[in-house]
Write a protein that holds these residues in place. Structure first.
Motif: not given
Length: 189
Positions: A98-107, A140-148, A152-158
């Motif tokens: 889901l985090t990878l999907l979220l990063a893609s959507l943001f990009l 989106g870049l920040m989430i993608y570059m730090q994936w996976p 641990a923080w992206a979805i819950g924080t957002l």
């Protein structure tokens, strides 16, 4: 039994809305404080919704006419149910996906917002579309570059920040409605 006046009904509704807003703020703060737990909860919700969609497909398969349609709906339903069960059985893998999907959507959204800004540049206030696009693209870049590890923080924080903002907006709107109801009550008296 006395009937409630419209003003009393508005006051009650706005009070309930204020309480709901406060709950959103509290749950949002918990989500920001425990982002991985919130992400696992979001993953579980998505998994259950996927399984529900699978059950619906399976039920529709038995009502379908024609062997091809029936088989297709059965296969889709089984795939949905299996995928949902897999996400529940492996929640951290689900959160990472889901985090990878979220990063893609943001990009994608960031790029499209920037393109939209270029097309509407002459319009007053369009700079906000550009700012939104840049911030969304950078997130989106920040989430993608730090994936996976960003899982641990992206979805819950957002989700938490969204809940806090929604809660504050709900409380503020409800307080305004409550105040307007009080004003109407005073004018009527």
């Amino acid at each position: 039994m006395a009937q409630n006046t419209p003003v009393q009904m508005v006051r009650k509704a706005s009070t309930v809305s204020i309480l709901w807003g406060v709950l959103l703020i509290v749950f949002g703060m918990v989500a920001v404080g425990l982002p991985l737990l919130a992400a696992v909860a979001v993953n579980a919700l998505v998994a259950w919704l996927i399984m529900l969609a699978g059950v619906v497909h399976l039920m529709l398969a038995f009502r379908a006419h024609g062997a091809g349609s029936k088989i297709w709906k059965l296969l889709v339903g089984v795939a949905y149910v299996c995928f949902g069960v897999y996400l529940i059985a492996r929640p951290l893998l689900g959160v990472a996906s889901l985090t990878l999907l979220l990063a893609s959507l943001f990009l994608i959204e960031g790029i499209l917002d920037i393109v939209l800004y270029v097309k509407m540049r002459p319009i007053h206030g369009s700079i906000w579309v550009l700012i939104d696009g840049i911030v969304t693209l950078l997130l989106g870049l920040m989430i993608y570059m730090q994936w996976p590890s960003s899982s641990a923080w992206a979805i819950g924080t957002l989700v938490g920040v969204s809940m806090i903002i929604s809660g504050v907006a709900r409380v503020m709107m409800s307080l305004a409605v409550h105040g307007a109801a009080d004003d109407v009550s005073r004018l009527a008296a």
